[in-house]
Design an enzyme around this catalytic site. Sequence first.
Site, short mmCIF file in Angstrom:
data_model
loop_
_atom_site.label_atom_id
_atom_site.label_comp_id
_atom_site.label_asym_id
_atom_site.label_seq_id
_atom_site.Cartn_x
_atom_site.Cartn_y
_atom_site.Cartn_z
N LYS A 163 0.63 -1.10 0.00
CA LYS A 163 -0.06 -0.08 0.24
C LYS A 163 1.01 1.25 -0.07
CE LYS A 163 -4.56 0.86 2.16
NZ LYS A 163 -4.96 0.75 3.47
O1 G3P Z 1 -9.47 2.01 4.10
C1 G3P Z 1 -9.21 3.16 4.53
C2 G3P Z 1 -9.85 2.95 5.95
O2 G3P Z 1 -9.31 2.28 6.98
C3 G3P Z 1 -10.15 4.49 6.31
O3 G3P Z 1 -11.09 4.35 7.07
O4 G3P Z 1 -12.94 5.20 8.51
O5 G3P Z 1 -10.56 5.77 9.03
O6 G3P Z 1 -11.79 6.56 7.17
P1 G3P Z 1 -11.64 5.48 8.22
#
Ligand code: G3P
Length: 217
Positions: free
Chosen positions: A87
């Site tokens: 990533k």
């Molecule tokens: O896949 C990316 C994710 O982990 C981010 O999610 O909820 O932290 O915006 P969030």
Amino acid sequence: MKFFIDTANLDQIREAQELGVLDGVTTNPSLMAKEGIGGKENILNHYKKICEIVDGDVSAEAISTDFAGIIKEGEELAALHPQIVVKVPVIKDGIKAIKYFSEKNIKTNCTLVFSAGQALLAAKAGATYVSPFIGRLDDNSTDGIELIGQIVDMYNYYDFDTQVLAASIRHTMHIIKCVEMGADVATCPLDAILGLLKHPLTDIGIKTFIEDYKKHN
Ligand code: G3P
């Protein structure tokens, strides 16, 4: 559409795997920290454990922001297990690194994507996946789902092989909307995956069927 689970929690990964519909896992440094996983060796071991649970791609994030650092980290991550996808953030050195990895047949997930222009560069560099963060866009009064549609259309129009991996998914409607937009992958928290099963009419129907069955049995 492929389903990935967006967590570093091994119990949740096992639960999703046992459901039989899981195609892979995405993680990020914040998700690792949430599980209390720190230190290089522990982090690398944790990725190996995840790969042993699931059959599909497992995204492991490089922390460096300079080309040499991303390459060093990415090659180390990729050597851990054949299921690892490196990533890489969508920054200048990240795009260069994605190009380098694509020439070495190392799979990549271009992360922290918030615009069609970023997704265009990721695809041109040969990213395996591009991760638009739809929840974080919604948090900032911008329609994350609309971006998914834009990127899907662009990739279809130009025949890019890069798969659109909808990330930062927060709830079931995000998943349904991603399906409508034609995203290749949705990476979701376990709650959002299981939330797809919920419907009061299903619960009422099961209750009625059991009660009726019992009338003559
Ligand atoms: O896949 C990316 C994710 O982990 C981010 O999610 O909820 O932290 O915006 P969030």
